[in-house]
Design a protein around this motif. Structure first.
Motif, short mmCIF file in Angstrom:
data_model
loop_
_atom_site.label_atom_id
_atom_site.label_comp_id
_atom_site.label_asym_id
_atom_site.label_seq_id
_atom_site.Cartn_x
_atom_site.Cartn_y
_atom_site.Cartn_z
N ALA A 169 0.83 -1.22 0.00
CA ALA A 169 0.00 0.00 0.00
C ALA A 169 0.86 1.26 0.00
N TYR A 170 2.18 1.12 0.11
CA TYR A 170 3.09 2.26 0.08
C TYR A 170 3.35 2.67 -1.37
N ARG A 171 3.01 3.92 -1.67
CA ARG A 171 3.28 4.47 -3.01
C ARG A 171 3.74 5.91 -2.85
N GLU A 172 4.71 6.29 -3.64
CA GLU A 172 5.29 7.62 -3.49
C GLU A 172 5.85 8.08 -4.84
N LEU A 181 5.34 1.25 10.83
CA LEU A 181 6.70 0.95 10.39
C LEU A 181 7.03 1.75 9.14
N THR A 182 8.31 2.04 8.96
CA THR A 182 8.74 2.64 7.70
C THR A 182 8.69 1.57 6.61
N PRO A 183 8.69 1.95 5.34
CA PRO A 183 8.70 0.94 4.28
C PRO A 183 9.87 -0.02 4.41
N GLU A 212 9.87 -18.12 1.31
CA GLU A 212 8.95 -17.38 0.45
C GLU A 212 9.70 -16.34 -0.37
N ASP A 213 9.05 -15.85 -1.41
CA ASP A 213 9.55 -14.71 -2.18
C ASP A 213 8.40 -13.71 -2.32
N PRO A 214 8.22 -12.83 -1.34
CA PRO A 214 7.09 -11.91 -1.38
C PRO A 214 7.19 -10.86 -2.47
N SER A 215 8.37 -10.69 -3.06
CA SER A 215 8.55 -9.65 -4.06
C SER A 215 7.63 -9.83 -5.26
N VAL A 216 7.21 -11.06 -5.53
CA VAL A 216 6.36 -11.32 -6.71
C VAL A 216 4.94 -10.82 -6.48
N TRP A 217 4.57 -10.47 -5.25
CA TRP A 217 3.20 -10.02 -4.96
C TRP A 217 3.04 -8.52 -5.04
N PHE A 218 4.14 -7.77 -5.12
CA PHE A 218 4.04 -6.32 -5.06
C PHE A 218 3.51 -5.74 -6.37
N THR A 219 2.57 -4.82 -6.24
CA THR A 219 2.12 -4.03 -7.38
C THR A 219 2.74 -2.64 -7.37
N SER A 220 3.32 -2.25 -6.22
CA SER A 220 3.94 -0.94 -6.07
C SER A 220 5.45 -1.06 -6.27
N PRO A 221 6.03 -0.34 -7.24
CA PRO A 221 7.49 -0.37 -7.41
C PRO A 221 8.22 0.12 -6.17
N GLN A 222 7.66 1.11 -5.48
CA GLN A 222 8.32 1.63 -4.27
C GLN A 222 8.34 0.57 -3.17
N ALA A 223 7.30 -0.26 -3.11
CA ALA A 223 7.28 -1.33 -2.12
C ALA A 223 8.39 -2.33 -2.39
N TYR A 224 8.60 -2.66 -3.65
CA TYR A 224 9.67 -3.60 -3.98
C TYR A 224 11.03 -3.04 -3.60
#
Length: 295
Positions: A157-160, A171-173, A189-201
């Protein structure tokens, strides 16, 4: 909920986060933590703009209640104008009332993130588990949500960008990324594949770097050359009863045997104490991680 303002970065809450992970293991036990070996799947909390707002929110809430193993908890989700992202009424149960900020009527894909945090409040309330003070208690909630498999939603949910920003949670990102990386190592696990936000990755990658650094601290054998060299210097100083400064490890004299070194477990951060006698294998009694050490 930050929206439009500057987003705090870095690791200002790191010690509280680490303490929260230790507390989860102590209260839940190793076996219970490992019951959460599968994260919430994106498909289970997906929310389309064409979905009915209230029915969709109730569906996502039921899925998160199921994930956190609260079968007898019933959530009633509503929306209203308020400053914070969401709020839950922590009554005796089994029915709990959750209010979401009206802005989620327009940003429905983040409803799962807001509900995950509030349902974790219910989870911790039922355990009678909390930290003193609002700030630390919210950090505990974010950490538990993430470590037990739903916090990737909060980070996503973090987008900037240059004109706007949004972040949920205390928490900070990068701290969300750190806890996610800890969980990823634990459960493969590899949670990176679930991110839709580039900033979250990006935040996840930064947090993962710090999490990996935890696994390379002396006296662990995976420590780098510079860390090992400093450790051996500090060990000589400790044998001469000179204090060690600015290190995660510390040396403890033992009248009944050799000098001992204490250091945080890289998995759960409980402190481990082992004798200073070269290569040893230590097993954390709390999280059962086996550690190769050169003391």
């Amino acid at each position: 909920m930050g929206s439009g303002g500057a987003v705090e970065h870095g690791y200002p809450h790191l010690e509280t986060v680490r303490g929260a992970i230790t507390t989860l293991y102590r209260r839940l036990s190793y076996d219970t933590v490992h019951q959460f070996d599968t994260s919430v799947a994106p498909v289970d909390v997906a929310f389309c703009d064409t979905d009915d707002l209230h029915l969709g929110a109730q569906r996502v809430a039921r899925e998160l209640v199921r994930h956190f193993r609260l079968p007898d908890a019933r959530l009633v989700v509503g929306f209203r104008e308020m400053e914070q992202a969401a709020n839950v009424e922590l009554a005796a149960g089994p029915e709990y009332f959750v209010e979401l900020n009206d802005r989620f009527r327009r940003h429905r894909r983040d409803i799962g993130a807001a509900l995950a945090h509030e349902i974790m409040h219910v989870f911790l309330h039922r355990l009678d588990l909390s930290f003193p003070g609002t700030r630390d208690n919210e950090i505990l909630t974010d950490t538990a949500t993430t470590y037990l498999g739903a916090g990737w939603l909060l980070l996503d949910a973090y987008r900037e960008d240059a004109d706007s920003s949004q972040k949920l949670g205390y928490l900070t990102p990068e701290e969300f990324g750190y806890v996610l990386a800890k969980r990823a190592v634990l459960f493969g696990e590899d949670p990176s594949v679930w991110f839709t936000s580039p900033q979250a990755y990006t935040a996840y990658v930064k947090g993962r770097e710090l999490a990996r650094l935890d696994e390379r601290q002396p006296p662990l054998t995976a420590a780098g050359w510079a860390g090992r060299r400093r450790y051996f210097r500090d060990r000589r100083h400790a044998q001469d009863l000179r204090p060690v400064a600015d290190a995660a490890y510390s040396f403890v004299p033992d009248a009944r045997g050799p000098l001992r070194v204490t250091f945080p477990c890289p998995t759960c951060h409980q402190r481990i104490r082992v004798p200073v006698r070269g290569r040893v294998r230590a097993r954390c009694a709390l999280c059962r991680t086996v550690l190769e050490c050169d003391t």
